[in-house]
Motif scaffolding. Structure first.
Motif, PDB file in Angstrom:
ATOM      1  N   TRP A   1       5.852 -28.209  20.515  1.00 48.38           N
ATOM      2  CA  TRP A   1       5.263 -26.870  20.656  1.00 48.38           C
ATOM      3  C   TRP A   1       4.450 -26.529  19.403  1.00 48.38           C
ATOM      4  O   TRP A   1       3.324 -26.064  19.474  1.00 48.38           O
ATOM      5  N   ARG A   2       5.035 -26.788  18.249  1.00 46.56           N
ATOM      6  CA  ARG A   2       4.366 -26.475  16.988  1.00 46.56           C
ATOM      7  C   ARG A   2       3.120 -27.340  16.789  1.00 46.56           C
ATOM      8  O   ARG A   2       2.089 -26.856  16.321  1.00 46.56           O
ATOM      9  N   LEU A   3       3.207 -28.618  17.149  1.00 51.36           N
ATOM     10  CA  LEU A   3       2.045 -29.493  17.021  1.00 51.36           C
ATOM     11  C   LEU A   3       0.925 -29.084  17.969  1.00 51.36           C
ATOM     12  O   LEU A   3      -0.256 -29.152  17.613  1.00 51.36           O
ATOM     13  N   VAL A   4       1.280 -28.641  19.165  1.00 60.50           N
ATOM     14  CA  VAL A   4       0.262 -28.150  20.109  1.00 60.50           C
ATOM     15  C   VAL A   4      -0.418 -26.909  19.534  1.00 60.50           C
ATOM     16  O   VAL A   4      -1.640 -26.748  19.650  1.00 60.50           O
ATOM     17  N   THR A   5       0.354 -26.043  18.881  1.00 61.65           N
ATOM     18  CA  THR A   5      -0.227 -24.870  18.229  1.00 61.65           C
ATOM     19  C   THR A   5      -1.207 -25.299  17.142  1.00 61.65           C
ATOM     20  O   THR A   5      -2.295 -24.723  17.007  1.00 61.65           O
ATOM     21  N   MET A   6      -0.825 -26.324  16.383  1.00 64.17           N
ATOM     22  CA  MET A   6      -1.717 -26.823  15.334  1.00 64.17           C
ATOM     23  C   MET A   6      -2.993 -27.424  15.932  1.00 64.17           C
ATOM     24  O   MET A   6      -4.073 -27.287  15.355  1.00 64.17           O
ATOM     25  N   VAL A   7      -2.877 -28.071  17.077  1.00 65.72           N
ATOM     26  CA  VAL A   7      -4.061 -28.626  17.739  1.00 65.72           C
ATOM     27  C   VAL A   7      -4.996 -27.493  18.144  1.00 65.72           C
ATOM     28  O   VAL A   7      -6.204 -27.567  17.923  1.00 65.72           O
TER      29      VAL A   7
END
Length: 163
Positions: free
Chosen positions: A66-72
């Motif tokens: 979830w956090r990595l998708v936010t960073m993307v």
């Protein structure tokens, strides 16, 4: 990543997180009740702890994704901050592989569980560890991309000075 893809992925992650909380509460209690009257009653506590911790590893992976998708979406995934989440994912998959192995060890003694099931758990542990190795390779690709991004930023800065 498009908005629809991010929204769909976040919806799937939210459903999986809700399902994992359900497994930790309701399903674990039902499993504990079923183990009371089974030949595995003497091993109920280790089995329940392993199942609980296994679900925790899945939750860690979901939160990190979830956090990595936010960073993307923010355009910051090619930074050193992303490594923290990738390291957590690698650690969670490694821990999950060890937990599956531990479950096989707990279930192996006696006649309560067929040897094929224990062997199957060994195969699952190997597969989960393989996923950890795949994420490690992807981490190396991320490191290369971050290095290239830093290099490109430095070149742009030098070019701006020349102009």
């Amino acid at each position: 990543m498009g908005k629809l893809t991010v929204l769909a992925l976040r919806a799937v992650i939210a459903v999986l997180l809700a399902g994992s909380v359900f497994c930790q509460t309701v399903m674990a209690a039902l499993l504990a009740g079923d183990l009371k009257d089974s030949p595995l009653a003497d091993r109920a506590v280790p089995i329940l702890v392993i199942v609980f911790l296994g679900v925790v590893t899945a939750q860690i992976v979901l939160v990190c994704v979830w956090r990595l998708v936010t960073m993307v979406r923010q355009g910051t995934v090619f930074s050193h901050d992303a490594f923290w989440y990738v390291h957590l994912v690698i650690g969670a998959f490694t821990a999950a592989a060890l937990l599956v192995c531990a479950l096989g060890v707990v279930l192996a003694p006696g006649e309560a569980v067929a040897p094929g099931i224990v062997l199957l758990l060994g195969g699952v542990a190997l597969a989960v560890f393989g996923v950890a190795l795949i994420v490690l390779v992807l981490r190396m690709l991320l490191a290369q991309a971050v290095a290239r991004d830093v290099e490109a930023s430095q070149m742009r800065a030098e070019l701006a000075e020349v102009i």
